[in-house]
Enzyme design. Structure first.
Site, PDB file in Angstrom:
ATOM      1  N   GLN A  94       0.818  -1.203   0.000  1.00  0.00           N
ATOM      2  CA  GLN A  94       0.000   0.000   0.000  1.00  0.00           C
ATOM      3  C   GLN A  94       0.852   1.254   0.000  1.00  0.00           C
ATOM      4  O   GLN A  94       2.082   1.209   0.123  1.00  0.00           O
ATOM      5  CB  GLN A  94      -0.927  -0.020   1.219  1.00  0.00           C
ATOM      6  CG  GLN A  94      -0.200  -0.221   2.540  1.00  0.00           C
ATOM      7  CD  GLN A  94      -1.131  -0.568   3.690  1.00  0.00           C
ATOM      8  OE1 GLN A  94      -1.202   0.166   4.674  1.00  0.00           O
ATOM      9  NE2 GLN A  94      -1.832  -1.684   3.578  1.00  0.00           N
ATOM     10  N   HIS A  96       0.323   5.722   1.143  1.00  0.00           N
ATOM     11  CA  HIS A  96      -0.544   6.728   1.745  1.00  0.00           C
ATOM     12  C   HIS A  96      -0.282   8.103   1.130  1.00  0.00           C
ATOM     13  O   HIS A  96       0.856   8.424   0.771  1.00  0.00           O
ATOM     14  CB  HIS A  96      -0.315   6.819   3.265  1.00  0.00           C
ATOM     15  CG  HIS A  96      -0.445   5.513   3.965  1.00  0.00           C
ATOM     16  ND1 HIS A  96      -1.580   4.747   3.936  1.00  0.00           N
ATOM     17  CD2 HIS A  96       0.440   4.833   4.732  1.00  0.00           C
ATOM     18  CE1 HIS A  96      -1.404   3.656   4.652  1.00  0.00           C
ATOM     19  NE2 HIS A  96      -0.177   3.685   5.141  1.00  0.00           N
ATOM     20  N   GLU A 113       4.092   7.748   8.567  1.00  0.00           N
ATOM     21  CA  GLU A 113       4.155   6.843   9.719  1.00  0.00           C
ATOM     22  C   GLU A 113       5.576   6.359   9.923  1.00  0.00           C
ATOM     23  O   GLU A 113       6.472   6.623   9.120  1.00  0.00           O
ATOM     24  CB  GLU A 113       3.214   5.655   9.511  1.00  0.00           C
ATOM     25  CG  GLU A 113       3.553   4.788   8.307  1.00  0.00           C
ATOM     26  CD  GLU A 113       2.469   3.770   8.002  1.00  0.00           C
ATOM     27  OE1 GLU A 113       2.805   2.577   7.891  1.00  0.00           O
ATOM     28  OE2 GLU A 113       1.292   4.162   7.842  1.00  0.00           O
ATOM     29  N   HIS A 170       4.789   0.335   0.683  1.00  0.00           N
ATOM     30  CA  HIS A 170       5.235  -0.479   1.811  1.00  0.00           C
ATOM     31  C   HIS A 170       4.255  -1.610   2.086  1.00  0.00           C
ATOM     32  O   HIS A 170       3.093  -1.561   1.677  1.00  0.00           O
ATOM     33  CB  HIS A 170       5.388   0.386   3.060  1.00  0.00           C
ATOM     34  CG  HIS A 170       4.100   1.030   3.507  1.00  0.00           C
ATOM     35  ND1 HIS A 170       3.614   2.194   2.936  1.00  0.00           N
ATOM     36  CD2 HIS A 170       3.180   0.667   4.435  1.00  0.00           C
ATOM     37  CE1 HIS A 170       2.471   2.529   3.517  1.00  0.00           C
ATOM     38  NE2 HIS A 170       2.178   1.602   4.425  1.00  0.00           N
ATOM     39  N   ARG A 190      -4.444   0.624  -1.657  1.00  0.00           N
ATOM     40  CA  ARG A 190      -3.840  -0.681  -1.887  1.00  0.00           C
ATOM     41  C   ARG A 190      -3.305  -0.769  -3.318  1.00  0.00           C
ATOM     42  O   ARG A 190      -4.035  -0.538  -4.276  1.00  0.00           O
ATOM     43  CB  ARG A 190      -4.852  -1.810  -1.665  1.00  0.00           C
ATOM     44  CG  ARG A 190      -5.325  -1.962  -0.235  1.00  0.00           C
ATOM     45  CD  ARG A 190      -6.076  -3.282  -0.057  1.00  0.00           C
ATOM     46  NE  ARG A 190      -6.827  -3.272   1.203  1.00  0.00           N
ATOM     47  CZ  ARG A 190      -8.130  -3.078   1.295  1.00  0.00           C
ATOM     48  NH1 ARG A 190      -8.853  -2.901   0.194  1.00  0.00           N
ATOM     49  NH2 ARG A 190      -8.727  -3.080   2.455  1.00  0.00           N
TER      50      ARG A 190
END
Length: 318
Positions: A94, A96, A113, A170, A190
């Site tokens: 996926q 972000h 993250e 990642h 995804r």
């Protein structure tokens, strides 16, 4: 003021398992729990305060009604989210979006993250980055399902740390448990999901157009500048200092004394046990305990044999 201890919020996932019970002794609602949202004000899983004058209150409510606890920070939403993830199976690959894309298309923050590897089975791997040199090449490799050629795979072990900024392709591999510190966002695109089907027999949705839009091309090299400060046998490891969050590892071997560096501090015990001493009171710490040290706690001490991952708002949030 007392520290704010959090009630876990469990999320069932197709790739989840039972390790949050066997490792942390959490009482799980099912055998497919993939995530403990340990400290969260996101509407998809809001933490509840376990103790003190705010016992039973939700974290998002405290953020709105008691800004003094957080140093009177600006912002409509509590900006950070801390999770413990148990990957009993491979997660989807996926990516972000950043704040600009996410706010425009999803109505919430982007998602940068980072991961602290709590544990990993021998040979466990993550997918971290990609090989495409242009956005056109990225789209073509995805269309042609050239996954082994496209994805970078990295072996991981307990104690490793990875920075995963928005735009990074990642995936967490089977047999890995991580502590994730992230922006308060639940937007995930995804790229690939191993052709898995959900419990109704449907192939899970992919987000190819969005993934190609938001992926950093070529992949960025996210070099870490890790430092360690010793305090007797204990230490503080500084992993990250970014605009989104600063992240530390508190290694407690006997005692560790700390002082406030930001308007508030988040912490989760990932290993061991001990106690927290703050404002003249003692609090028991066990594996999985998560808490926030609010603005008016200037100093605290940790005692015991424990590892904690701590975070605080980054420079742009202070």
């Amino acid at each position: 003021m007392q520290p704010l201890f959090m009630e876990p919020v469990f999320q069932e996932k197709i790739w989840g398992g039972n390790s949050l019970h066997t490792v942390f002794d959490f009482d799980l609602p099912s055998e497919k729990i993939g995530e403990d949202w340990a400290i969260s004000a996101h509407p998809h899983g809001v933490s509840t305060i376990q103790n003190g004058p705010f016992k039973g209150k939700k974290l998002d409510q405290l953020w709105q009604e008691h800004q003094e606890l957080f140093g009177n920070q600006q912002g409509d939403v509590f900006p950070l989210l801390v999770k413990i993830l148990d990957a009993a199976d491979d997660l989807s690959v996926q990516v972000h979006p950043d704040d600009s894309y996410a706010l425009k298309h999803e109505g919430e923050l982007g998602k940068t993250e980072c991961w602290y590897i709590i544990d990993a089975k021998p040979g466990a791997q993550i997918i971290y980055g990609h090989t495409a040199k242009t956005r056109e090449e990225l789209a073509q490799m995805i269309q042609e399902a050239r996954w082994d050629e496209l994805f970078n795979k990295v072996n991981v072990k307990k104690g490793d740390f990875f920075y995963v900024p928005s735009g990074t392709i990642h995936g967490i591999g089977e047999g890995i448990m991580i502590l994730e510190t992230q922006q308060s966002s639940d937007t995930t695109y995804r790229v690939y999901d191993y052709d898995r089907k959900d419990d109704r027999g449907n192939t899970r949705e992919l987000h190819i157009e969005q993934s190609v839009d938001v992926t950093s091309v070529p992949a960025r090299a996210n070099t870490l500048n890790i430092s360690e400060t010793k305090q007797g046998k204990s230490s503080v490891i500084t992993y990250l200092q970014t605009e989104f969050f600063n992240v530390y590892e508190w290694q407690v071997h006997g005692a560790l004394k700390l002082k406030k560096q930001a308007p508030y501090t988040l912490a989760t015990v990932t290993d061991g046990y001990g106690k927290l001493i703050a404002a003249g009171e003692e609090y028991e710490l066990t594996m999985g305990t998560s808490f926030i040290l609010p603005n008016d706690i200037e100093r605290w001490e940790l005692q015991g044999e424990a590892t904690l991952i701590a975070s605080e708002p980054g420079k742009s949030l202070k």
